[in-house]
Design an enzyme around this catalytic site. Structure first.
Site, PDB file in Angstrom:
ATOM      1  N   ASP A   1       6.282  -4.249  -1.388  1.00 27.66           N
ATOM      2  CA  ASP A   1       5.668  -3.080  -0.745  1.00 27.66           C
ATOM      3  C   ASP A   1       6.446  -2.069  -0.536  1.00 27.66           C
ATOM      4  O   ASP A   1       7.765  -2.103  -0.587  1.00 27.66           O
ATOM      5  CB  ASP A   1       5.046  -3.607   0.691  1.00 27.66           C
ATOM      6  CG  ASP A   1       4.160  -2.741   1.125  1.00 27.66           C
ATOM      7  OD1 ASP A   1       3.738  -1.761   0.757  1.00 27.66           O
ATOM      8  OD2 ASP A   1       3.501  -3.096   2.337  1.00 27.66           O
TER       9      ASP A   1
ATOM     10  N   GLY B   1       3.133   4.525   7.265  1.00 31.43           N
ATOM     11  CA  GLY B   1       2.622   5.883   7.011  1.00 31.43           C
ATOM     12  C   GLY B   1       1.339   6.093   6.270  1.00 31.43           C
ATOM     13  O   GLY B   1       0.436   6.902   6.519  1.00 31.43           O
TER      14      GLY B   1
ATOM     15  N   THR C   1       0.817  -1.223  -0.024  1.00 29.76           N
ATOM     16  CA  THR C   1       0.112   0.048  -0.096  1.00 29.76           C
ATOM     17  C   THR C   1       0.841   1.213   0.156  1.00 29.76           C
ATOM     18  O   THR C   1       2.113   1.329   0.543  1.00 29.76           O
ATOM     19  CB  THR C   1      -0.923  -0.143   1.347  1.00 29.76           C
ATOM     20  OG1 THR C   1      -1.775  -1.166   1.114  1.00 29.76           O
ATOM     21  CG2 THR C   1      -1.615   1.133   1.377  1.00 29.76           C
TER      22      THR C   1
ATOM     23  N   ALA D   1       8.017   1.297   1.905  1.00 24.76           N
ATOM     24  CA  ALA D   1       8.279   1.654   3.171  1.00 24.76           C
ATOM     25  C   ALA D   1       8.697   3.173   3.706  1.00 24.76           C
ATOM     26  O   ALA D   1       8.688   3.788   2.633  1.00 24.76           O
ATOM     27  CB  ALA D   1       9.569   0.852   3.551  1.00 24.76           C
TER      28      ALA D   1
ATOM     29  N   GLU E   1      -0.312  -5.294   6.107  1.00 26.17           N
ATOM     30  CA  GLU E   1       0.997  -5.418   5.348  1.00 26.17           C
ATOM     31  C   GLU E   1       1.919  -6.363   6.305  1.00 26.17           C
ATOM     32  O   GLU E   1       2.627  -7.023   5.538  1.00 26.17           O
ATOM     33  CB  GLU E   1       1.530  -3.830   5.403  1.00 26.17           C
ATOM     34  CG  GLU E   1       1.093  -3.002   4.397  1.00 26.17           C
ATOM     35  CD  GLU E   1       1.468  -1.768   4.443  1.00 26.17           C
ATOM     36  OE1 GLU E   1       1.317  -0.859   3.397  1.00 26.17           O
ATOM     37  OE2 GLU E   1       2.113  -1.153   5.528  1.00 26.17           O
TER      38      GLU E   1
HETATM   39  C1  5RP Z   1       1.472   2.155   4.230  1.00 35.09           C
HETATM   40  C2  5RP Z   1       2.997   2.179   4.134  1.00 35.09           C
HETATM   41  C3  5RP Z   1       3.653   2.477   2.728  1.00 35.09           C
HETATM   42  O1  5RP Z   1       4.378   1.338   2.430  1.00 35.09           O
HETATM   43  C4  5RP Z   1       4.765   3.512   3.185  1.00 35.09           C
HETATM   44  O2  5RP Z   1       4.084   4.496   4.090  1.00 35.09           O
HETATM   45  C5  5RP Z   1       5.303   3.897   2.230  1.00 35.09           C
HETATM   46  O3  5RP Z   1       4.488   4.881   1.396  1.00 35.09           O
HETATM   47  P1  5RP Z   1       4.886   5.616   0.110  1.00 35.09           P
HETATM   48  O4  5RP Z   1       5.348   4.733  -0.930  1.00 35.09           O
HETATM   49  O5  5RP Z   1       3.604   6.423  -0.627  1.00 35.09           O
HETATM   50  O6  5RP Z   1       6.034   6.667   0.472  1.00 35.09           O
HETATM   51  O7  5RP Z   1       3.584   1.385   4.906  1.00 35.09           O
HETATM   52  O8  5RP Z   1       1.003   1.572   5.174  1.00 35.09           O
END
Ligand code: 5RP
Length: 262
Positions: free
Chosen positions: A88, A103, A33, A90, A110
């Protein structure tokens, strides 16, 4: 469209595109996500249109919707049983590929999905790389019942741990309502500055009643694909201790960009 792609979006795109090379026909795949994972879903959708057969297990309702729109077959983790690979994003990763995630508020699904996978690959732009985890506030998912008591217990616990800051805030949505996770829980963000011992922190937090899960991913991630705005990617293998650098051709005719215009 691609001409307008920002450096950070280019970095996320090339990381996602390179990570797609690890996806093989027939795989059961955990879909992360966030904005970087969204690039992954778009890139995978393009490969599905070219004939790749995969089954995706999304880690949030947002990703599920995106994946369906991209033409990816979606199922539940219970249906899939076990996954070949999870890819995924991070919020932070360190040299051992320990992560802060959540975040985007999806840390619980996840972590369950990544842990139920043979391998986990993290995709990120280079700004997520840190020497020590903790500058990014650590998300902790808590149940709504008695969440203020849970917050007090977390604050007490932090006092005995190696951190620089101890402020705990309830995550809010734009309209001044508490953020609610896909599971109906709340998120507390722990502003720690620096986490001296991430393993200890993760295990102590999960012992507190009311805490469902924390955003530290320790010994879960196997490989990182780190993109840059120039199209360069570094592929770091945590187990082998190797890092390879490559350059990804940003094909301006790629359908993933056409999709963004719709
Ligand atoms: C969601 C997460 C995302 O992987 C993390 O926030 C990174 O997001 P982005 O790719 O938009 O920087 O842990 O719960």
């Amino acid at each position: 469209m691609t001409a307008n792609l920002s450096a950070v979006d280019t970095a996320k795109y090339v990381a996602a595109k390179r990570a797609c090379d690890f996806v093989e026909d027939g795989m059961r795949l955990g879909l992360g996500t966030g904005s970087t994972a969204a690039w992954l879903v778009r890139c995978l959708g393009e490969r599905v249109r070219q004939g790749l057969r995969i089954t995706g297990v999304p880690t949030s309702s947002r990703t599920a919707e995106l994946a369906r729109r991209a033409g990816i077959r979606v199922t539940t983790l219970d249906e899939a049983g076990w996954l070949d690979l999870t890819i995924d994003g991070a919020d932070e990763f360190d040299a051992d590929l320990n992560l802060i995630k959540g975040g985007g508020g999806a840390l619980l699904q996840e972590k369950i999905v990544a842990t139920a996978s043979d391998r986990m690959i993290v995709i990120a732009d280079g700004t997520k790389e840190v020497a020590t985890l903790g500058a990014f506030p650590l998300p902790v998912e808590v149940i709504p019942f008695g969440w203020q008591t849970t917050r007090s217990l977390i604050e007490e616990t932090l006092a005995g741990l190696d951190v620089m800051g101890e402020t705990v805030t309830l995550r809010m949505k734009d309209d001044d309502q508490p953020y609610v996770t896909d599971e109906g829980n709340r998120i507390l963000d722990l502003h720690l500055g620096r986490i001296g011992n991430a393993r200890r922190m993760a295990s102590r937090l999960n012992q507190i009643p009311g805490v469902v899960e924390n955003g530290l991913f320790i010994d879960i991630c196997d490989l990182a694909v780190i993109g840059s705005g120039t199209g360069e990617v570094r592929v770091r293998d945590a187990n082998a201790g190797t890092t390879a650098t490559e350059t990804i051709d940003v094909d301006r005719q790629d359908n993933v960009f056409a999709d963004l215009k719709r």
